[in-house]
Structures are given as C-alpha cells and as structure tokens.
Write a protein that holds these residues in place. Structure first.
Motif, PDB file in Angstrom:
ATOM      1  N   VAL A  10      42.406  38.793  31.586  1.00  0.00           N
ATOM      2  CA  VAL A  10      42.809  37.424  31.932  1.00  0.00           C
ATOM      3  C   VAL A  10      43.765  36.887  30.869  1.00  0.00           C
ATOM      4  CG1 VAL A  10      42.006  35.034  32.208  1.00  0.00           C
ATOM      5  CG2 VAL A  10      40.775  36.897  33.324  1.00  0.00           C
ATOM      6  N   ARG A  13      47.127  38.340  31.445  1.00  0.00           N
ATOM      7  CA  ARG A  13      47.795  37.732  32.612  1.00  0.00           C
ATOM      8  C   ARG A  13      48.277  36.317  32.311  1.00  0.00           C
ATOM      9  NH1 ARG A  13      43.851  40.829  35.113  1.00  0.00           N
ATOM     10  NH2 ARG A  13      42.408  39.094  35.315  1.00  0.00           N
ATOM     11  N   ILE A  14      47.537  35.562  31.506  1.00  0.00           N
ATOM     12  CA  ILE A  14      47.977  34.219  31.118  1.00  0.00           C
ATOM     13  C   ILE A  14      49.314  34.330  30.387  1.00  0.00           C
ATOM     14  CG2 ILE A  14      47.517  32.261  29.576  1.00  0.00           C
ATOM     15  CD1 ILE A  14      44.504  32.673  30.287  1.00  0.00           C
ATOM     16  N   GLN A  16      51.507  36.729  30.588  1.00  0.00           N
ATOM     17  CA  GLN A  16      52.545  37.154  31.544  1.00  0.00           C
ATOM     18  C   GLN A  16      53.006  35.989  32.412  1.00  0.00           C
ATOM     19  OE1 GLN A  16      50.357  40.279  33.500  1.00  0.00           O
ATOM     20  NE2 GLN A  16      51.109  41.863  32.113  1.00  0.00           N
ATOM     21  N   ILE A  17      52.072  35.173  32.858  1.00  0.00           N
ATOM     22  CA  ILE A  17      52.418  34.018  33.695  1.00  0.00           C
ATOM     23  C   ILE A  17      53.266  33.027  32.903  1.00  0.00           C
ATOM     24  CG2 ILE A  17      51.495  32.001  34.910  1.00  0.00           C
ATOM     25  CD1 ILE A  17      49.080  33.866  35.692  1.00  0.00           C
ATOM     26  N   ALA A  76      45.600  33.347  36.685  1.00  0.00           N
ATOM     27  CA  ALA A  76      45.295  34.585  35.953  1.00  0.00           C
ATOM     28  C   ALA A  76      43.939  35.142  36.358  1.00  0.00           C
ATOM     29  CB  ALA A  76      45.339  34.320  34.444  1.00  0.00           C
ATOM     30  N   GLN A  77      42.969  34.267  36.558  1.00  0.00           N
ATOM     31  CA  GLN A  77      41.633  34.723  36.965  1.00  0.00           C
ATOM     32  C   GLN A  77      41.666  35.265  38.392  1.00  0.00           C
ATOM     33  OE1 GLN A  77      39.574  31.024  36.049  1.00  0.00           O
ATOM     34  NE2 GLN A  77      38.538  31.999  34.335  1.00  0.00           N
TER      35      GLN A  77
END
Length: 86
Positions: A10, A13-14, A16-17, A76-77
């Motif tokens: 997670v 991904r945070i 990356q976002i 992200a989750q």
C-alpha cells in the motif's frame, strides 16, 4: 490486521499514485518540493519508495499536488485488495 507485506505494498502504491498525479499536473519534483516545504531529494525518495515518509510529509506532498491524501490512500488500498465475487 494487515501483514507487513501488504502494508508495504500500500505504501508503494501511495508513492506511485502521488507521482502519477504530479506528472498528470505537469509538476516537477522541484515545484512540489517548493510548495510542500520539502527538499527535492525527499520528494524523489518518497516517489521511488526509498523512504517511509511521515504522515506530515505525505500531507504536504498531497497538498502541493492538490490531491486529497485520504482518497490517495483509499485508491492504494483498493488496488491491492482482491475483488469480491470474482
């Protein structure tokens, strides 16, 4: 409770976002750093997953990019959770 591995996923991904949102807005790392009151190096480290930033750092970056951190975390989750009923 989520496993360490899923928490790390997670976090990745945070980062990356946040990077994608920055790029979508045609903002440089320097611009985000300046707006957020952070060093360009810190922004780079966060985006590349080389640092585990504090919530304050993430809030500053999100504000500089003009995105809602809560929504970034939610996205992200969701990206990592298996689809129900599939």
């Amino acid at each position: 409770m989520a496993s360490d591995k899923s928490q790390q996923a997670v976090c990745t991904r945070i980062a990356q976002i946040l990077r994608n949102e920055r790029e979508k807005r045609s903002l440089s790392m320097n611009q985000v750093a300046e707006r957020a009151g952070l060093s360009q190096q810190m922004v780079s480290y966060v985006e590349r997953g080389m640092r585990n930033p504090t919530i304050e750092t993430l809030l500053r970056m999100a504000a500089a990019i003009e995105v809602d951190l809560a929504r970034v975390i939610e996205r992200a989750q969701k990206l990592g959770s298996p689809q129900k009923g599939s």
